[in-house]
Design a protein around this motif. Sequence first.
Motif, PDB file in Angstrom:
ATOM      1  N   ILE A  58      15.024  35.146  64.339  1.00 57.65           N
ATOM      2  CA  ILE A  58      16.158  36.063  64.197  1.00 57.65           C
ATOM      3  C   ILE A  58      16.940  35.753  62.916  1.00 57.65           C
ATOM      4  CG2 ILE A  58      18.340  36.824  65.240  1.00 57.65           C
ATOM      5  CD1 ILE A  58      17.039  36.174  67.982  1.00 57.65           C
ATOM      6  N   MET A  59      17.080  34.470  62.588  1.00 53.95           N
ATOM      7  CA  MET A  59      17.735  34.081  61.337  1.00 53.95           C
ATOM      8  C   MET A  59      17.032  34.709  60.144  1.00 53.95           C
ATOM      9  SD  MET A  59      18.372  30.027  62.134  1.00 53.95           S
ATOM     10  CE  MET A  59      18.875  29.635  60.447  1.00 53.95           C
ATOM     11  N   ALA A  60      15.685  34.662  60.169  1.00 49.75           N
ATOM     12  CA  ALA A  60      14.915  35.224  59.051  1.00 49.75           C
ATOM     13  C   ALA A  60      15.008  36.744  59.025  1.00 49.75           C
ATOM     14  CB  ALA A  60      13.453  34.786  59.173  1.00 49.75           C
ATOM     15  N   GLY A  81      23.011  32.787  59.912  1.00 50.13           N
ATOM     16  CA  GLY A  81      22.959  31.397  60.305  1.00 50.13           C
ATOM     17  C   GLY A  81      22.517  31.211  61.749  1.00 50.13           C
ATOM     18  N   ALA A  82      22.272  29.943  62.111  1.00 47.03           N
ATOM     19  CA  ALA A  82      21.749  29.634  63.444  1.00 47.03           C
ATOM     20  C   ALA A  82      22.719  30.013  64.551  1.00 47.03           C
ATOM     21  CB  ALA A  82      21.401  28.147  63.531  1.00 47.03           C
ATOM     22  N   ASP A  83      24.004  29.731  64.365  1.00 47.75           N
ATOM     23  CA  ASP A  83      24.972  30.033  65.419  1.00 47.75           C
ATOM     24  C   ASP A  83      25.045  31.528  65.692  1.00 47.75           C
ATOM     25  OD1 ASP A  83      25.522  27.363  65.658  1.00 47.75           O
ATOM     26  OD2 ASP A  83      27.420  27.434  64.564  1.00 47.75           O
ATOM     27  N   ALA A  87      23.927  33.639  69.039  1.00 49.39           N
ATOM     28  CA  ALA A  87      24.874  34.575  69.662  1.00 49.39           C
ATOM     29  C   ALA A  87      24.240  35.959  69.814  1.00 49.39           C
ATOM     30  CB  ALA A  87      26.146  34.663  68.832  1.00 49.39           C
ATOM     31  N   ARG A  88      23.460  36.396  68.819  1.00 50.15           N
ATOM     32  CA  ARG A  88      22.789  37.693  68.907  1.00 50.15           C
ATOM     33  C   ARG A  88      21.770  37.692  70.044  1.00 50.15           C
ATOM     34  NH1 ARG A  88      22.765  41.248  64.395  1.00 50.15           N
ATOM     35  NH2 ARG A  88      24.635  40.853  63.153  1.00 50.15           N
ATOM     36  N   ARG A 148       7.616  41.442  70.647  1.00 53.92           N
ATOM     37  CA  ARG A 148       7.995  42.597  71.441  1.00 53.92           C
ATOM     38  C   ARG A 148       9.468  42.950  71.251  1.00 53.92           C
ATOM     39  NH1 ARG A 148       7.585  41.252  76.857  1.00 53.92           N
ATOM     40  NH2 ARG A 148       7.269  39.042  76.370  1.00 53.92           N
ATOM     41  N   ARG A 149      10.183  42.076  70.582  1.00 53.00           N
ATOM     42  CA  ARG A 149      11.604  42.311  70.295  1.00 53.00           C
ATOM     43  C   ARG A 149      11.866  41.902  68.856  1.00 53.00           C
ATOM     44  NH1 ARG A 149      15.091  45.794  72.353  1.00 53.00           N
ATOM     45  NH2 ARG A 149      17.254  45.115  72.252  1.00 53.00           N
ATOM     46  N   HIS A 150      12.479  42.776  68.086  1.00 53.89           N
ATOM     47  CA  HIS A 150      12.739  42.505  66.677  1.00 53.89           C
ATOM     48  C   HIS A 150      14.210  42.773  66.402  1.00 53.89           C
ATOM     49  CE1 HIS A 150      12.493  42.831  62.277  1.00 53.89           C
ATOM     50  NE2 HIS A 150      11.344  42.165  62.388  1.00 53.89           N
ATOM     51  N   PHE A 151      14.825  41.889  65.612  1.00 59.50           N
ATOM     52  CA  PHE A 151      16.257  42.008  65.343  1.00 59.50           C
ATOM     53  C   PHE A 151      16.546  42.482  63.931  1.00 59.50           C
ATOM     54  CE2 PHE A 151      16.361  39.735  69.229  1.00 59.50           C
ATOM     55  CZ  PHE A 151      17.632  39.849  69.761  1.00 59.50           C
ATOM     56  N   GLY A 152      15.527  43.025  63.256  1.00 55.51           N
ATOM     57  CA  GLY A 152      15.760  43.555  61.918  1.00 55.51           C
ATOM     58  C   GLY A 152      16.727  44.725  61.955  1.00 55.51           C
ATOM     59  N   HIS A 153      17.424  44.952  60.858  1.00 53.68           N
ATOM     60  CA  HIS A 153      18.461  45.988  60.802  1.00 53.68           C
ATOM     61  C   HIS A 153      17.902  47.379  61.099  1.00 53.68           C
ATOM     62  CE1 HIS A 153      21.666  43.371  59.483  1.00 53.68           C
ATOM     63  NE2 HIS A 153      20.895  42.887  58.523  1.00 53.68           N
ATOM     64  N   ASP A 154      16.643  47.599  60.736  1.00 55.21           N
ATOM     65  CA  ASP A 154      16.059  48.930  60.897  1.00 55.21           C
ATOM     66  C   ASP A 154      15.173  49.028  62.134  1.00 55.21           C
ATOM     67  OD1 ASP A 154      17.216  49.748  58.509  1.00 55.21           O
ATOM     68  OD2 ASP A 154      15.536  48.952  57.327  1.00 55.21           O
ATOM     69  N   SER A 155      15.218  48.011  62.990  1.00 53.45           N
ATOM     70  CA  SER A 155      14.326  47.999  64.153  1.00 53.45           C
ATOM     71  C   SER A 155      14.863  48.894  65.261  1.00 53.45           C
ATOM     72  CB  SER A 155      14.170  46.571  64.691  1.00 53.45           C
ATOM     73  OG  SER A 155      15.398  46.072  65.147  1.00 53.45           O
ATOM     74  N   ASP A 156      13.955  49.317  66.100  1.00 52.95           N
ATOM     75  CA  ASP A 156      14.322  50.087  67.293  1.00 52.95           C
ATOM     76  C   ASP A 156      15.007  49.160  68.267  1.00 52.95           C
ATOM     77  OD1 ASP A 156      14.474  51.560  69.602  1.00 52.95           O
ATOM     78  OD2 ASP A 156      12.371  52.152  69.631  1.00 52.95           O
ATOM     79  N   PRO A 157      16.235  49.449  68.726  1.00 54.97           N
ATOM     80  CA  PRO A 157      16.906  48.552  69.653  1.00 54.97           C
ATOM     81  C   PRO A 157      16.193  48.369  70.960  1.00 54.97           C
ATOM     82  CG  PRO A 157      18.086  50.632  69.513  1.00 54.97           C
ATOM     83  CD  PRO A 157      17.008  50.684  68.471  1.00 54.97           C
TER      84      PRO A 157
END
Length: 243
Positions: free
Chosen positions: A195-197, A202-204, A208-209, A232-241
């Motif tokens: 998720i950081m990448a 940052g890690a904190d 939290a996300r 199966r879950r991606h936290f990129g800005h453009d990803s499908d929630p």
Amino acid sequence: MPPSFGPHGLPDGSSAAELIAAEVRGAAPDEVPGRMCAAAVRLLPVTGASASLRGEGVPVRLCASGARASYLAEIQATLGNGPCVAAAAAGAPVLACDLTSGADAGRWPVFAQQATAIGVRAVYALPLGTDEVCLGTLDLYRDTPGALSAPQLRTARLVAGVITVALMALPRQEGAWLDEVAGDHDEVYRAVGMIMAQLRIGADEALARLRADAFARDRTAQAVAREVLTHRRHFGHDSDPGP
């Protein structure tokens, strides 16, 4: 035949120490925490018990007396707060005697809401470890508000002490059970790294996300971590929630 219990929750004609000694006699160290959670429910006026190892920000459930106790341990890990998290951070007992109102309800409002929704009204969290090192917590759950008496608290401390001895006595080369628990913890932190990448944070904030996503979708932090690791879950800005 199961023992009969006196008015203070102890078996008639027996002491708490005698019952605990009988419970752990002949048990391997990795069996002791589970046996002690079950013993706590028999010895004390509580309806559930769990033990968790302290992690870097995420406690890891070690064992539980039943599904409800397991759920409450996982909820605290997902939220990152609650009596067991506070007890681990302080290295001292945290006795939340009434989650329905007052200071305890206000200190952990979301956890208190989750706990009371399934009938738990009080939580007593005791640290596992020594004065120098906190290994985790023993958490006791009760369906009615109220404090533990001084003798009951001594019994709870005795149970926590036996779990501590078992954890510290477990040889690393024989600790496949403990390695499995550590592996679950590592999954969360590998997911945090991803998720950081993905978000360049940052890690904190990444942790939290992950926790917020788990809570919003009624999942545990561990379950979401596995979704991240298996893509199966991606936290990129453009990803499908997702759902």
